[in-house]
Design an enzyme around this catalytic site. Structure first.
Site, PDB file in Angstrom:
ATOM      1  N   LEU A 199       0.814  -1.223   0.000  1.00  0.00           N
ATOM      2  CA  LEU A 199       0.000   0.000   0.000  1.00  0.00           C
ATOM      3  C   LEU A 199       0.846   1.270   0.000  1.00  0.00           C
ATOM      4  O   LEU A 199       1.885   1.337   0.648  1.00  0.00           O
ATOM      5  CB  LEU A 199      -0.908   0.009   1.229  1.00  0.00           C
ATOM      6  CG  LEU A 199      -1.884  -1.162   1.365  1.00  0.00           C
ATOM      7  CD1 LEU A 199      -2.789  -0.943   2.574  1.00  0.00           C
ATOM      8  CD2 LEU A 199      -2.711  -1.363   0.105  1.00  0.00           C
ATOM      9  N   SER A 225       2.802   0.410  -6.546  1.00  0.00           N
ATOM     10  CA  SER A 225       3.530  -0.566  -5.718  1.00  0.00           C
ATOM     11  C   SER A 225       4.848  -0.942  -6.387  1.00  0.00           C
ATOM     12  O   SER A 225       5.812  -1.290  -5.720  1.00  0.00           O
ATOM     13  CB  SER A 225       2.679  -1.805  -5.514  1.00  0.00           C
ATOM     14  OG  SER A 225       1.416  -1.413  -5.033  1.00  0.00           O
ATOM     15  N   HIS A 235      -3.498   4.329  -2.353  1.00  0.00           N
ATOM     16  CA  HIS A 235      -4.466   3.359  -1.809  1.00  0.00           C
ATOM     17  C   HIS A 235      -5.156   3.935  -0.568  1.00  0.00           C
ATOM     18  O   HIS A 235      -6.354   3.793  -0.389  1.00  0.00           O
ATOM     19  CB  HIS A 235      -3.750   2.074  -1.366  1.00  0.00           C
ATOM     20  CG  HIS A 235      -3.120   1.284  -2.467  1.00  0.00           C
ATOM     21  ND1 HIS A 235      -1.774   1.019  -2.501  1.00  0.00           N
ATOM     22  CD2 HIS A 235      -3.655   0.674  -3.553  1.00  0.00           C
ATOM     23  CE1 HIS A 235      -1.503   0.279  -3.557  1.00  0.00           C
ATOM     24  NE2 HIS A 235      -2.613   0.057  -4.222  1.00  0.00           N
ATOM     25  N   LYS A 245      -4.860   5.746 -12.181  1.00  0.00           N
ATOM     26  CA  LYS A 245      -3.559   5.399 -12.773  1.00  0.00           C
ATOM     27  C   LYS A 245      -3.756   4.226 -13.742  1.00  0.00           C
ATOM     28  O   LYS A 245      -3.180   4.191 -14.814  1.00  0.00           O
ATOM     29  CB  LYS A 245      -2.517   5.027 -11.719  1.00  0.00           C
ATOM     30  CG  LYS A 245      -1.155   4.791 -12.382  1.00  0.00           C
ATOM     31  CD  LYS A 245      -0.083   4.409 -11.408  1.00  0.00           C
ATOM     32  CE  LYS A 245      -0.204   3.004 -10.949  1.00  0.00           C
ATOM     33  NZ  LYS A 245       0.155   1.994 -11.969  1.00  0.00           N
TER      34      LYS A 245
END
Ligand code: PAF
Length: 282
Positions: free
Chosen positions: A33, A188, A37, A151
């Site tokens: 995360l 990530s 997020h 995104k």
């Protein structure tokens, strides 16, 4: 914070709440995360009675075994980050067998052609994997609203299409891209970059921002040419694609139609890590 590993336990917990007409907000993730997020979580916490976040690295959406193997798995850290946002978040962190029950393959989906563009071309089977997991998670969690970041704009449009085609009773909420201070879109995958590459990767948003300026007065071909030329000057990057496409159909185009909304979509490698980003152009 409550953490469930089994869908049967999660359903048993959620079912009485659903019967009491509590609204459920859902944030699906693959973990590792970042602030992007967490911002989805915050939005869900404001808009719903209950917020569920799933953390599951979904094997069927990876078309590259190494990418799946190296995908960061940081459950403990993730739970800690979430606990700073709210202790009331319900976490669903299943095993592969809880989701796939011994049959780890994707269902096949048709998204009116959205799946054949960009990420679909470069990552065969990816959107079947995404559709499979998202539909299963919706069936288990039965959310009223689900939150997705822009995104992955193509994924967002595909999930919207999945929901409308399968008449799933959930509102899909698209949320703006969260960026690092440098402008790099939060992902990530950024965790896998060396500090130097992470710094250099700021160039992606710099070039997209400049492309947006160029798009205002120049042709689509000129804008694409500018992006391609800019990356050629930086051999540490390998540009996979830059396309300008209609936001609704995701079809790339070479002619501007003033009634349409366009976005620039990019996928680029640095240190063999694949990063994607996009920008609204008009
Ligand atoms: O965007 C992601 O992290 C994943 O594609 C999703 C939506 C959680 C499905 O695995």
């Amino acid at each position: 914070m409550l953490i469930f590993n089994k869908k049967s336990d999660l359903s048993a917990f959620l079912s009485p709440l659903i019967n009491q007409n509590k609204s459920i907000g859902f944030v699906p993730t693959m973990g590792a995360l970042h602030e992007g997020h967490l911002s989805l979580l915050e939005k869900s916490l404001i808009e719903n009675d209950i917020t569920v976040m799933s953390i599951f690295v979904n094997p069927t959406q990876f078309n590259n075994a190494e990418d799946l193997e190296k995908y960061p798995r940081t459950l403990e850290k993730d739970v800690e980050k979430m606990s700073f946002v709210s202790q009331k978040i319900i976490v669903y962190a299943p095993s592969v067998s809880d989701i796939y029950e011994g049959n780890t393959i994707s269902e096949s989906f048709e998204y009116d052609g959205l799946e054949h563009q960009m990420e679909g071309q470069h990552r065969p089977g990816h959107f079947d994997g995404v559709g499979t997991i998202v539909k299963r998670l919706f069936e288990i969690i039965k959310p009223n609203k689900a939150y997705f970041g822009e995104k992955d704009f193509q994924q967002l449009q595909i999930v919207r299409k999945l929901v409308s085609k399968h008449k799933l009773p959930v509102d899909i909420i698209g949320c703006s891209i969260f960026r690092e201070k440098s402008g790099l879109a939060m992902s990530s995958r950024n965790e896998r970059l060396s500090p130097e590459a992470r710094k250099k990767a700021a160039l992606i948003f710099e070039i997209l921002t400049k492309a947006k300026e160029i798009f205002q007065n120049e042709s689509i071909t000129e804008t694409i040419h500018f992006v391609e030329k800019s990356f050629k000057k930086h051999p540490e990057f390998e540009l996979e694609y830059f396309e300008i496409a209609d936001e609704e159909t995701l079809l790339s185009t070479e002619t501007k139609d003033t009634t349409k909304k366009y976005r620039g979509f990019i996928a680029v490698f640095i240190e063999k890590i694949r990063l994607i980003d996009n920008i609204s152009l008009n």
